[in-house]
Structures are given as structure tokens and as C-alpha cells.
Design a protein around this motif. Sequence first.
Motif, PDB file in Angstrom:
ATOM      1  N   SER A  87      17.016   7.135 -13.551  1.00  0.00           N
ATOM      2  CA  SER A  87      16.293   6.349 -12.544  1.00  0.00           C
ATOM      3  C   SER A  87      14.796   6.681 -12.523  1.00  0.00           C
ATOM      4  N   THR A 111      13.018  -5.328 -13.265  1.00  0.00           N
ATOM      5  CA  THR A 111      13.287  -4.299 -12.263  1.00  0.00           C
ATOM      6  C   THR A 111      12.073  -4.136 -11.353  1.00  0.00           C
ATOM      7  N   THR A 113      10.708  -1.507  -8.511  1.00  0.00           N
ATOM      8  CA  THR A 113      10.983  -0.144  -8.036  1.00  0.00           C
ATOM      9  C   THR A 113      10.195   0.210  -6.766  1.00  0.00           C
ATOM     10  N   VAL A 117      15.740   0.738  -6.720  1.00  0.00           N
ATOM     11  CA  VAL A 117      15.692  -0.086  -7.935  1.00  0.00           C
ATOM     12  C   VAL A 117      16.406  -1.399  -7.654  1.00  0.00           C
TER      13      VAL A 117
END
Length: 293
Positions: A87, A111, A113, A117
Motif C-alpha cells: 500500500s 487509484t 490515495t 486507496v
Amino acid sequence: GLSTIAEIADQNGNFTILLDALTRTDLAETMADPSQTLTVFAPSDDAFVDLLAELGLDDLDAVEDALGTDGLKNVLLYHVLGAVVTSDMVSTGYVSSLGTNATMDPLSFYTNTESGVLINDRAMVTTANVTASNGVIHIIDKVILPLSIYDLLNLNPDYATLTAALGIADGDLDELLSDEISGPFTLVAPDEAAFANLLTELMLPDVPALVDALGTDGLASVLTYHVISGNYNSNELPSGDVPTVNGDSITIDQTDGVVITDTQDRTSEVTAVDIQGTNGVIHTFNTVILPNL
């Protein structure tokens, strides 16, 4: 020793539908193979139940019938990366999965963040970094589905002006770039900085002024100048004069990176490549190129 991805999913008890799907598509062996190094974004049973409700289907049999076994396999592979990504290695941006499009190019997902996530604005990682002997598992709360190039653009605020322009311009260009049948297309995608620079260059205050200056037909002409027919990855891009969907050609020079020269002798350089959708591929450029208007 550590268990394999397949063993961990089995022991957990919340992945019965995923394991069933992996078995049907001959991917269970891959997940049990100790020589693999994979990252799996693993949808829980609840995530699959949500997908069934969303698709209006009763069970996994119905999903397999709808997608075909290969289609189901590809959706599963869209959740898998071919390397271990923990991660802390995930950043906001596009990631290439093991899922592929019709020309066997790796499909991208996006993605975010900012808080945790979030994948494709849809699936959250609920448990990260479950370590296996052959990779790592991140548990997610929704099943992610491969996206068109328009959808991939639309997820990223760095293309906000481009996606807005595609919706405003004549010719339903947002629908064209969402459409599986019309493509595939290669999109030369100007980012926010590129549009800001164009406004400065044309001495216009904002995007509405740009739309007024070009008209929705002129805007369509500019945008279709950024589209090439065919799915050309960065290692497949042609060089020299290349026709666009607009009808005017661009000149592509690959001596040092990828540089495009437009009809006005203006140049644009590539800043990101190979953002792959189901119906084409996106390469990001730092200038809005202009056709003969």
C-alpha cells in the motif's frame, strides 16, 4: 512458512465467490503457484453480491454466461498486478493490470490515495498488505470493471477540461470515446496545464471564452485532431505524418521522447504513456495541438 494467495483467500472465509470465479477461469492454479509474485485486489463476497445486484444477475453462473468465461477471467485479471505492490507503493495515478483489451494490451485502472486507496472511484481497500508467499492481497469492497478511455479520463482531475470539452463539442465525442464499437482510438490527451497554456497563448480568460472563440464545431475540430484511429501503444506509435480523425495530419517524431508537431508548426511533448482502456489508449501531452481551423 507463509500461505499462498489461494490458501489465504480460502482460510479467510469471505472470498467464496472469488475462489469459485478463479476456479472457473483456471486462475486458481496461478494464485496457488509459489513461483508467482502478484498483487491481488481481492473483492469480498459482499463485493460480489453488490455486483450481482448492480448487473441484475442472480449468481456467478449468470455472470459467466453474460461475460463468457474469457470475459470473466479478464475481469478477475483486472484485479491483479504482475508484481508485489504494497500500500505504501500505491500513489494517485494509473496502474497497469494483468487484464487486457482486444489487442492484448494491459488495461489500466486509476487509484486515488487522498484518503486510503480508492480504485476507479468505486472500490476502497478495506484491508491492505495481507502478505502471502507468492505476493500480497489488498481486500476491496467492490468489484472493479474495465473502463473505456473516456471513463479513465473522467476519473482524473488532471483531465477535467478535456472531459468537459468532449461533452460540449459537436459530435458527441464523450460518447464516441466511451463506445466499444467505434474504436479503438489513440487519444493524445492534453492535461490541465496544456489548456491553461492555450488560454495564455490565445489571450483568452477562461475555457468558456475558448468555446465561444472556436464554436462547438471548431472545438470538435480541435479535439478530433487529438484522436488517431487504432490502438497504438507507446512502442507502436507511427512516426512521420499521421492522419487524425479530424482529417488533418500530425507529425510524430520519436528521436527524443514523443514529440508531435501540428498544422501551425507548434510542438507538444509526451508526459505519460500507455493509459489503456477497453476501447483505446491515452498518451498525455503538454500542449493542445491545433488543426487548420
